[in-house]
Motif scaffolding. Structure first.
Motif, mmCIF file in Angstrom:
data_model
loop_
_atom_site.group_PDB
_atom_site.id
_atom_site.type_symbol
_atom_site.label_atom_id
_atom_site.label_comp_id
_atom_site.label_asym_id
_atom_site.label_seq_id
_atom_site.Cartn_x
_atom_site.Cartn_y
_atom_site.Cartn_z
ATOM 1 N N HIS A 130 -1.333 25.258 -4.109
ATOM 2 C CA HIS A 130 -2.006 25.382 -2.820
ATOM 3 C C HIS A 130 -3.446 24.894 -2.880
ATOM 4 O O HIS A 130 -4.095 24.704 -1.859
ATOM 5 C CB HIS A 130 -1.981 26.832 -2.343
ATOM 6 N N TYR A 154 13.089 26.009 8.464
ATOM 7 C CA TYR A 154 11.716 25.522 8.267
ATOM 8 C C TYR A 154 11.390 24.440 9.305
ATOM 9 O O TYR A 154 10.361 24.459 9.975
ATOM 10 C CB TYR A 154 11.625 24.988 6.830
ATOM 11 N N VAL A 159 0.126 18.095 2.770
ATOM 12 C CA VAL A 159 1.190 18.853 2.107
ATOM 13 C C VAL A 159 1.671 18.059 0.883
ATOM 14 O O VAL A 159 1.545 16.831 0.833
ATOM 15 C CB VAL A 159 2.380 19.079 3.085
ATOM 16 N N TYR A 180 -0.939 16.387 8.433
ATOM 17 C CA TYR A 180 -0.375 17.411 7.561
ATOM 18 C C TYR A 180 -0.758 17.092 6.126
ATOM 19 O O TYR A 180 -0.424 16.008 5.628
ATOM 20 C CB TYR A 180 1.150 17.430 7.675
ATOM 21 N N ASP A 209 8.574 24.201 12.328
ATOM 22 C CA ASP A 209 7.579 23.141 12.428
ATOM 23 C C ASP A 209 7.640 22.450 13.793
ATOM 24 O O ASP A 209 6.614 22.086 14.356
ATOM 25 C CB ASP A 209 7.743 22.124 11.282
ATOM 26 N N GLY A 268 -1.497 26.152 3.950
ATOM 27 C CA GLY A 268 -0.073 26.471 3.875
ATOM 28 C C GLY A 268 0.302 27.540 2.868
ATOM 29 O O GLY A 268 1.338 27.449 2.205
ATOM 30 N N ASN A 284 1.678 31.124 1.401
ATOM 31 C CA ASN A 284 2.785 31.967 1.820
ATOM 32 C C ASN A 284 2.375 33.421 1.685
ATOM 33 O O ASN A 284 1.876 33.839 0.643
ATOM 34 C CB ASN A 284 4.015 31.649 0.983
ATOM 35 N N ASP A 287 -3.223 20.419 9.458
ATOM 36 C CA ASP A 287 -2.323 21.456 8.971
ATOM 37 C C ASP A 287 -2.490 21.458 7.455
ATOM 38 O O ASP A 287 -2.020 20.552 6.777
ATOM 39 C CB ASP A 287 -0.892 21.078 9.391
ATOM 40 N N PHE A 336 9.123 15.697 6.366
ATOM 41 C CA PHE A 336 8.216 15.433 7.489
ATOM 42 C C PHE A 336 8.617 14.187 8.273
ATOM 43 O O PHE A 336 8.399 14.130 9.478
ATOM 44 C CB PHE A 336 6.757 15.384 7.033
ATOM 45 N N GLN A 374 7.411 16.789 0.076
ATOM 46 C CA GLN A 374 7.956 17.144 1.396
ATOM 47 C C GLN A 374 7.953 15.947 2.356
ATOM 48 O O GLN A 374 8.137 16.107 3.557
ATOM 49 C CB GLN A 374 7.176 18.324 1.990
ATOM 50 N N HIS A 434 -1.558 27.466 8.897
ATOM 51 C CA HIS A 434 -0.087 27.471 8.939
ATOM 52 C C HIS A 434 0.543 28.318 7.818
ATOM 53 O O HIS A 434 1.207 27.821 6.910
ATOM 54 C CB HIS A 434 0.477 26.049 8.900
HETATM 55 N N1 ARG Z 1 4.061 27.034 3.140
HETATM 56 C C1 ARG Z 1 4.510 25.748 2.726
HETATM 57 C C2 ARG Z 1 4.642 25.706 1.185
HETATM 58 O O1 ARG Z 1 4.093 26.541 0.487
HETATM 59 C C3 ARG Z 1 3.589 24.636 3.145
HETATM 60 C C4 ARG Z 1 3.415 24.476 4.636
HETATM 61 C C5 ARG Z 1 3.093 23.075 5.025
HETATM 62 N N2 ARG Z 1 2.904 22.907 6.453
HETATM 63 C C6 ARG Z 1 3.874 22.787 7.357
HETATM 64 N N3 ARG Z 1 3.576 22.647 8.617
HETATM 65 N N4 ARG Z 1 5.132 22.838 7.006
HETATM 66 O O2 ARG Z 1 5.312 24.809 0.701
#
Ligand code: ARG
Length: 589
Positions: free
Chosen positions: A134, A325, A349, A347, A329, A123, A125, A120, A357, A353, A160
């Motif tokens: 990103h 959120y 990320v 993941y 997930d 990510g 947006n 994953d 998680f 976060q 994702h």
């Molecule tokens: N879109 C999210 C961001 O910009 C990150 C996603 C990460 N992946 C997940 N499965 N939550 O912070």
């Protein structure tokens, strides 16, 4: 092909057992005193305790046993009881020749039990431009995917997309203010919706920040956006048609951006794809007694006895019934398990976060969405900072868009390349792009992912030091020697790698033998920086060898052909490494 350390360990272990000691003492490691030896074994020190014997006596016995070994040119016992080992040059040359016979894997064996691993990463947006935050996820995730594939695993990358939530309602609200006459806003509308989106990507990118700013100042605007989000999520047709326009326009743009980064995804699923799985999932959590109402919200406890800090419950539904959120997930895990049943999901990320998680993973395990045979792993990365040590910004202090960052580096690289060379404009531009990508990716990947790092354009684009351009420069240097050799009308068809004649040559050869081990560790630790460290060591060894050795001026044809064989292998290994890091080398630079 067996790894060199395993082969030497087997040889030394045999000596231990022949001398009557337990085999566990034969373990060999790389030397931590490269000035004294290449490999070492400290087993005699440990064996001394068990056998109640002076360690150097044991080391002496082992050294004597190894004296006839074809593999080792020297096995020395040093007080108080170490074994210093050197590889036999002829054995080493044969080992490399064997690696060279396997021009894609260099003897690196694929995993015995290939696993199915989902990643994953990315990510992004929807409707918001990609920014440097990103960048790391894309670069690290892509590399882990490639390393895994190299090791024979099935790696499935899912982008994702963040395509669910208030940002959609904001865009819809702003569009409605600007173009209220569009059919999407007419609740009575029964016809077909247009195929063309009512906006371009640049409009879309301007609409979102405008709407977001307005919503912060104007409560009724925000209320409208929340209402639009609610209606979208509850099936209002016109809004869903708008959502698919937003998705199409945005995804096309994202794909172009990722392509420039040499990053690609197998799945373009988003948060919205998880929504259909939510009702059943929630129902089951309630039925099984995991979810309960607390202060109006539906939650699942995820505390564990051994916790040293407070882990709050995982909130599944807000008191107004809206999902979060988390919910998305968890529901994403539902379809990932149903459709792929992966052995592992990683993941990639932002490490901020992590707590989030932890909650999601615990909740997924507790509620049995994810069974015991699937591992969930969070690979949190640190922040990319500017030279001032604060999160990377534009000169004006705004959020840096990825596109702008990349074009800045392309320009910088172009200036360097155009300065030095006689390339025509288009070749210089093309080359600059390739080298710039190496600068960005290597600059990122050479740091341990979890650490913050400073994005320093001057350092990253330098042709010297531990940088992407330096690695590419090394590859290009080899390519140029190989081309000159060929231009002399010679080839290496009948030649092979010969035993090293000089220290620098042997050092290069020893570096080459470490390829499989580097790849294996990089995979098992999900650590691309291990590939970078290996690359840097190999590039340094190559350049040292190059400076010490007359290659094209060598008069002995066989010796020269041997050098060329060694260079060919080095180039191929270097190129395989940069390939798993996600960049490539130009022909010249
Ligand atoms: N879109 C999210 C961001 O910009 C990150 C996603 C990460 N992946 C997940 N499965 N939550 O912070």
């Amino acid at each position: 092909m067996k790894k060199i350390l395993d082969l030497i360990t087997a040889e030394v272990t045999k000596a231990f057992t022949l001398c009557g000691y337990h085999e566990k003492y034969g373990k060999v490691t790389l030397s931590n005193r490269p000035d004294l030896c290449e490999y070492q074994c400290n087993g005699a020190m440990a064996a001394a305790k068990e056998y109640k014997k002076a360690p150097f006596l044991i080391a002496d016995e082992i050294a004597a046993k190894l004296s006839g070994s074809r593999m080792l040119s020297s096995a020395e016992s040093v007080k108080p009881g170490f074994l210093n080992l050197k590889l036999d040059p002829a054995y080493l040359a044969d080992y490399l020749q064997e690696m060279k016979r396997d021009p894609e894997r260099f003897g690196c064996e694929k995993a015995e039990n290939p696993r199915l691993i989902m990643l994953d990463y990315g990510g992004p947006n929807v409707a918001k431009p990609l920014h440097v935050g990103h960048l790391r996820s894309a670069i690290i995730g892509e590399s882990i995917k490639r390393i895994g594939r190299f090791m024979g695993h099935t790696m499935i990358g899912d982008v994702h997309l963040g395509d669910w939530g208030l940002q959609m309602g904001l865009i819809i609200t702003e569009l409605k203010e600007r173009k209220p006459e569009l059919c999407y806003f007419d609740a009575e509308y029964e016809g077909e919706y247009p195929k063309e989106a009512p906006f371009t990507i640049s409009e879309l990118e301007e609409i979102y920040p405008t709407a977001s700013a307005k919503s912060k100042e104007d409560a009724s605007y925000k209320e409208a956006a929340m209402q639009a989000t609610y209606e979208l999520q509850h099936g209002r047709k016109g809004y869903q048609a708008l959502l698919s326009h937003i998705l199409n326009v945005s995804v096309t743009d994202l794909k172009r951006n990722y392509e420039n980064l040499n990053v690609s995804f197998d799945l373009w699923k988003g948060e919205s794809d998880a929504q259909p799985y939510i009702p059943d999932m929630v129902q089951k959590m309630k039925e099984d007694g995991y979810a309960y109402i607390s202060e109006g919200a539906l939650v699942v406890d995820v505390r564990e006895e051994t916790d040293t800090k407070e882990i709050p419950p995982c909130m599944i539904l807000k008191s107004d019934g809206a999902s979060l959120y988390n919910t998305t997930d968890l529901a994403t895990l539902v379809w990932r398990m149903q459709e792929y049943h992966p052995n592992e999901i990683i993941y990639i990320v932002d490490k901020r976060q992590e707590l989030y998680f932890t909650q999601v993973f615990r909740c997924a395990k507790k509620t049995k969405i994810v069974g015991d045979d699937t591992k969930l792993k969070f690979l949190g990365f640190g922040t990319m900072n500017g030279k001032d040590g604060k999160p990377f910004k534009t000169r004006e202090g705004g959020i840096m868009r990825l596109e702008h960052l990349l074009s800045e580096i392309n320009e910088e690289m172009y200036r360097k390349i155009a300065d030095n060379h006689t390339m025509n404009e288009s070749e210089a531009r093309e080359t600059a792009k390739i080298v710039a990508l190496s600068a960005v990716k290597y600059g990122d990947l050479s740091n341990q992912a979890s650490k913050d790092y400073i994005f320093d354009i001057d350092r990253f684009t330098s042709f010297e030091g531990n940088t992407g351009p330096y690695i590419l420069y090394t590859i290009v240097r080899i390519k140029s020697i190989l081309a000159k050799y060929q231009a002399l009308g010679k080839d290496t068809k009948a030649a092979k790698i010969l035993p090293a004649r000089a220290e620098s040559e042997k050092a290069l050869m020893l570096e080459l033998t470490g390829f499989s081990a580097a790849m294996e560790t990089a995979f098992s630790e999900a650590a691309p920086h291990k590939v970078c460290a290996y690359l840097y060591g190999l590039a340094n060894a190559l350049n040292h060898f190059y400076h010490e050795t007359k290659i094209l001026a060598e008069e002995d044809e066989a010796v020269q052909a041997g050098y060329i064989c060694l260079l060919e292998l080095t180039k191929d290994v270097l190129e395989s490494c940069i390939d798993v890091l996600g960049f490539s080398a130009p022909e010249r630079m």
